[in-house]
Structures are given as structure tokens and as C-alpha cells.
Design a protein around this motif. Sequence first.
Motif, short mmCIF file in Angstrom:
data_model
loop_
_atom_site.label_atom_id
_atom_site.label_comp_id
_atom_site.label_asym_id
_atom_site.label_seq_id
_atom_site.Cartn_x
_atom_site.Cartn_y
_atom_site.Cartn_z
N TYR A 1 0.87 -1.19 0.00
CA TYR A 1 0.00 0.00 0.00
C TYR A 1 0.90 1.23 0.00
O TYR A 1 1.53 1.56 1.01
CB TYR A 1 -0.92 -0.02 1.21
CG TYR A 1 -1.99 -1.09 1.12
CD1 TYR A 1 -3.15 -0.88 0.39
CD2 TYR A 1 -1.80 -2.31 1.75
CE1 TYR A 1 -4.12 -1.87 0.29
CE2 TYR A 1 -2.77 -3.31 1.66
CZ TYR A 1 -3.92 -3.07 0.92
OH TYR A 1 -4.87 -4.07 0.82
N GLU B 1 2.94 0.75 8.91
CA GLU B 1 1.49 0.68 8.72
C GLU B 1 1.10 -0.45 7.79
O GLU B 1 0.04 -1.07 7.97
CB GLU B 1 0.98 2.02 8.19
CG GLU B 1 1.00 3.13 9.22
CD GLU B 1 0.75 4.50 8.62
OE1 GLU B 1 0.38 5.42 9.37
OE2 GLU B 1 0.94 4.66 7.38
N ASN B 2 1.92 -0.76 6.78
CA ASN B 2 1.65 -1.91 5.92
C ASN B 2 1.60 -3.19 6.74
O ASN B 2 0.69 -4.01 6.58
CB ASN B 2 2.70 -2.02 4.82
CG ASN B 2 2.31 -1.33 3.53
OD1 ASN B 2 1.65 -1.93 2.68
ND2 ASN B 2 2.72 -0.07 3.39
N PRO C 1 6.41 6.70 3.80
CA PRO C 1 5.42 6.07 2.90
C PRO C 1 6.11 5.09 1.96
O PRO C 1 7.20 5.36 1.45
CB PRO C 1 4.83 7.25 2.13
CG PRO C 1 5.12 8.45 2.98
CD PRO C 1 6.42 8.16 3.67
N LEU D 1 0.73 4.05 2.66
CA LEU D 1 1.00 3.70 4.05
C LEU D 1 2.50 3.58 4.26
O LEU D 1 3.25 3.28 3.34
CB LEU D 1 0.33 2.38 4.42
CG LEU D 1 -1.19 2.31 4.31
CD1 LEU D 1 -1.68 0.93 4.72
CD2 LEU D 1 -1.86 3.39 5.13
#
Length: 243
Positions: free
Chosen positions: A95, A102-103, A137, A98
Motif C-alpha cells: 500500500y 502501517e503496511n 510512505p 502507508l
Amino acid sequence: MTTATASIAPLEVRGISLRFGRRPVLRGVDLDVAPGEIVGLVGANGAGKTTLFQIITGLADPDGGALRFGGVEVLRVGLELRAKLGYVTHRPQVYAGLSARENLELYAALRASAGLATLAADPLLTRFGLEGASDRPAATFSRGMAQRLVLARALAARPELLLLDEPFTALDRDGRALLAEALAEERSRGAAILLSSHEIDALAHVADRVLFLHGGVIAGAVTRGAQTAETFAQAILDGWRQR
């Protein structure tokens, strides 16, 4: 048939075949991967390696043949089996919006909703050398960094069967060393590992056996035994040239 097994290793593939239109891709593939074993798969582009992985993970249906997980034949690879699998595709799928952490946390949350445990994110990120980029990110990652992230995610579930499609792609020397170390650790805990690669030298450092996929079948194999990685790599090259 049932997918409920105490352990899904060994993996047994028997007579798997598949056609795309009139073109046969797999003509009756037979292979086994035992717990605590790393098996490499070598084949030309278009030989059907990715297709075989998709069949094993239930993302494609074969025209014929059988799959057995832990000695149990299955008609369909369902969610219960997939929860015990780790699969890394030949293109990293993350993603992008993210962060790396967070992934992994999203993956853990999805598994938790099904009552499944997952390893914590930060130790996995450290394991693959991403601790300094954990809050960035994924969209800012290089191809090699994205590859490290999907490898970390695949190991988060402590899979009993791990399938890796070209896992060394885009990894630098340090990344390959980290992956080799992680695979050795997974093998030591009893995971069954099947990986495809065109990177013969890297493959020779991790695999116990290497199979040659040619003409839609397993057309030969070489076993490492007591050979050095360098000697094993040459044996793999020699075996492939004979196909």
C-alpha cells in the motif's frame, strides 16, 4: 475433501496441468517440499513458474492434477490453508500511501479479525534492514526496499509453507544476505520453502535442492549435499544447460 490439517507441510504436487487456450503451460508437474527444506525452481521466462505458484496458493485452478498439504488432498485452497501460507509474488504489492510499519500493522489487523496471530512489525522491519525507513510512505521506497517490505510481511504470519517468486529481484548484496539469513532461520523452525529464481548464485547459497521446470514438467533436479555454494551453482548451471 477438507483443508483442515494439523500442518500443511509437506507440500505434494501431483500431475498438475494447465492450458491457456490451445497452449499447454503445465503438462503434469510433480514435486515435493518437506518441512525444513528449501527447494529452488529454475525455468525460462514463460515456463510456468508463476502459474504453478498461483495454483498452489489457490489463485488459479489447474485443469488436472492434485495438491496435498500435510498429506491431505484438497480440491480447493481455501482461507484456512491460505492463513498458513506465505506468498511473495514476482512484483512487490504494498500500500503505497502507508508507511512500512502501517503496511505490516494493517496485515496484522486483518489477520487478527480472523483470530490469527502475527509477529510485531518493528522486529520484522529491523530483520530486513528497514528500521530507519519504518515511518516513510512505501511510495518513496526503491524497488529493493519494497521487496524487503513484502518479504517481512510474508514472514509475519510464521508460515508453515513459504512460496517466493523471484525473491532476490532488486535486492542489493546486504538485502540478499538478510534474505538468506531469514530463510535459514525459517528452515530451522520447520517451514517448507519453495522459491523460483533466475539468480543462480543467490539460489545456490540457500537451496537444498533445485528443480528444473522445462516443457511443462519437472525435467530434472540437483541436490546440494556437501557441495559448496560455488560448486552447487555450477551444478545448477550445468543441469539447466542440459534441458
